[in-house]
Design an enzyme around this catalytic site. Structure first.
Site, PDB file in Angstrom:
ATOM      1  CG  ASP A 167      -0.202  -0.205   2.518  1.00  0.00           C
ATOM      2  OD1 ASP A 167       0.528   0.707   2.935  1.00  0.00           O
ATOM      3  OD2 ASP A 167      -0.362  -1.283   3.120  1.00  0.00           O
TER       4      ASP A 167
ATOM      5  CG  ASP B 249       3.100  -6.768  -1.756  1.00  0.00           C
ATOM      6  OD1 ASP B 249       2.410  -7.622  -2.365  1.00  0.00           O
ATOM      7  OD2 ASP B 249       2.687  -6.153  -0.761  1.00  0.00           O
TER       8      ASP B 249
ATOM      9  CG  ASP C  33       7.519 -16.329  -0.983  1.00  0.00           C
ATOM     10  OD1 ASP C  33       6.458 -16.241  -0.363  1.00  0.00           O
ATOM     11  OD2 ASP C  33       8.551 -16.887  -0.531  1.00  0.00           O
TER      12      ASP C  33
ATOM     13  CG  ASP D  77       2.913  -3.537   6.565  1.00  0.00           C
ATOM     14  OD1 ASP D  77       2.116  -4.045   7.369  1.00  0.00           O
ATOM     15  OD2 ASP D  77       2.640  -2.546   5.855  1.00  0.00           O
TER      16      ASP D  77
END
Length: 528
Positions: A307, A327, A361, A379
């Site tokens: 995000d 991510d 990954d 996160d």
């Protein structure tokens, strides 16, 4: 030398054509059958959680039901072709509408799982009927050993193509809205092909009935395709208290953004990731303590965080030269770079020239990277599955330590110390087992409730008490919306409410002994 008569030649061609049509039918239904298993397993995971359990149960139930279907097939003595066509018509309806009914049920009841499990049994029964019926139908065209081997071969080949279709086309591009209708159309077209090619083999009195059935099924499928999106959106909307303004089923997860007044929420697989109302109360503790423990930070690794809000906080440190964001899902990082809501929240952080985005990954990245980092910020979603628990494992933290410079810091979001106390302390214990000096932290976040993090230092901190060093951190040199020294004193203090008397009895979470997700699922989530 004898020459075959035209009549015999036409008869041979006819037999071969019929046999091939039956095998094509089984190839197609093999494809549709395996994808139906995957669709139902994905639905069960999305609505019920615990992917390992749901995939195991759904696939096992379907295989068992296929066995029952095979057993039931022996009661059919006559009109096998007609019955096979009806099986395909029935399968087309079941496969196409399973997801729609699951989403509709989710809007009105808590028992969505029963709908999904019921469809897994019904579809399994229908699939189980197919192979025995085709073998018996094909018996007049080929000898037994050729018949069985060729029929089974086509079914298994279809399953392989079905798996490839679901992984690379169905789920990422069609999602759970239209993939089921592709399955329904496959079964419908199989029935239609058999009906056309083998028309002469069907009794005259049955032809009209089959034709009418084909018309009605086509009408139902067409109506379903037309209504699928609004129905699923309605069912999906009922899962969220606020208006959905964005949703996407990626290859890896379901991403949803909702809006209430001027505020927005981001969800992944139905679980809140952030809210614009209070996301600073999550992201500031996630980033600044780890950054401030070091005199200077040049290279930062963010695992997850697609995000972009964690990156926004890191960019407040001008000495930072490189930020690597790893991510798994490109759909998430693309959203963080392009969607107006996230762009406003992260202040365009993912577009900064210091930022490198790698869609991989996190475990695989750490195994293969040659880069070294001063700070590692984790996160990632809560460890509610075995797959996610792997990213909170001893092996994972050990890999991270190898890529960290001396005195480097690491911090991970660790779920709720209140709702999942054992899971929270398991993460702390696992990180310490990897050689880090650790300190748990917590904060009351308005939209998430009591939330926690675990911070670690790679080598012994100059002062023996990491907690004291955290409490003495000053944030006057960096702009924060909420975090200050007083907040750090509160965040590193735990009262009796969060004291775990059997902390020493907790096991370390490892790849081969994945205890963390069990601790997490055993938490007190019913009161949340």
């Amino acid at each position: 030398m004898s020459v075959a008569s035209p009549k015999n030649f036409e008869h041979t061609i006819s037999k071969k054509l019929r046999s091939n049509v039956l095998k094509i039918a089984l190839f197609a239904t093999g494809l549709a059958g395996i994808v139906a298993e995957y669709v139902l397993s994905t639905l069960a995971t999305y609505f019920l959680g615990d992917s390992v359990f749901q995939w195991t149960i759904i696939v096992s139930m379907m295989l068992f039901s296929m066995g029952l279907g095979s057993r039931l097939s022996k009661i059919f003595e006559k009109d096998l072709l007609q019955k096979f066509i009806y099986v395909e018509f029935t399968l087309s309806i079941f496969s196409a509408f399973a997801a729609l009914l699951a989403y509709t049920a989710a809007a009105f009841t808590m028992y969505t799982g029963f709908i999904i499990y019921a469809f897994s049994i019904l579809i399994g029964l229908m699939i189980g009927l197919e192979i025995p019926l085709v073998i018996r139908l094909n018996d007049e065209f080929e000898e037994l050993k050729v018949n069985i081997s060729s029929v089974m071969e086509k079914d298994y080949y279809g399953s392989l193509l079905g798996g490839i279709f679901f992984a690379f086309v169905g789920l990422p591009y069609l999602g759970l809205t239209y993939t089921p209708f592709v399955l329904g159309l496959i079964n419908f077209l199989v029935a239609l092909l058999l009906l056309i090619v083998l028309w002469t083999a069907i009794a005259t009195k049955v032809k009209k009935r089959l034709g009418l059935t084909a018309f009605l099924v086509a009408l139902v499928l067409a109506s379903g395709i037309f209504l699928a999106k609004p129905i699923i959106l309605f069912g999906e909307q009922q899962r969220y208290k606020d208006k959905i303004i964005y949703q996407k089923q990626s290859r890896y997860q379901k991403i949803v953004i909702t809006q209430w007044k001027d505020h927005h929420w981001l969800y992944i697989n139905g679980n809140q990731q952030l809210s614009s109302l209070d996301e600073q109360m999550y992201h500031e503790p996630l980033v600044h303590p780890a950054m401030k423990l070091l005199p200077a930070v040049k290279d930062v690794l963010v695992l997850g965080g697609g995000d972009g809000c964690a990156v926004r906080e890191i960019l407040k440190y001008s000495e930072v030269e490189n930020i690597t964001v790893v991510d798994l899902d490109p759909a998430m990082t693309d959203l963080g770079k392009t969607h107006p809501v996230l762009l406003e929240l992260n202040q365009g952080a993912l577009l900064n020239k210091k930022v490198e985005i790698i869609n991989d990954d996190a475990f695989h990245f750490l195994e293969n990277t040659n880069q070294y980092f001063d700070v590692v910020i984790i996160d990632l979603p809560d460890p509610k599955t075995v797959e996610l628990g792997r990213l909170y494992s001893l092996e994972f933290y050990t890999l991270a330590s190898k890529q960290m410079r001396p005195n480097g810091t690491i911090i991970t979001q660790a779920g709720s110390p209140y709702f999942a106390t054992k899971a929270f302390y398991c993460i702390d214990k696992t990180m310490a087992e990897a050689g880090f000096k650790t300190q748990p932290m917590h904060n009351q976040i308005l939209t998430l409730g009591e939330w926690g993090w675990v911070i670690g230092v790679k080598t012994e901190y100059p002062k023996p008490n990491l907690k004291e060093n955290l409490q003495q951190l000053s944030f006057t040199e960096v702009e924060t919306a909420w975090l200050n020294q007083e907040a750090m004193q509160l965040m590193t203090s735990f009262g009796k409410k969060f004291f775990l008397s059997d902390h020493d009895d907790l096991e370390v979470n490892t790849v081969h002994n994945p205890v963390l997700y069990k601790y997490y699922l055993d938490g007190n989530w019913d009161i949340y």
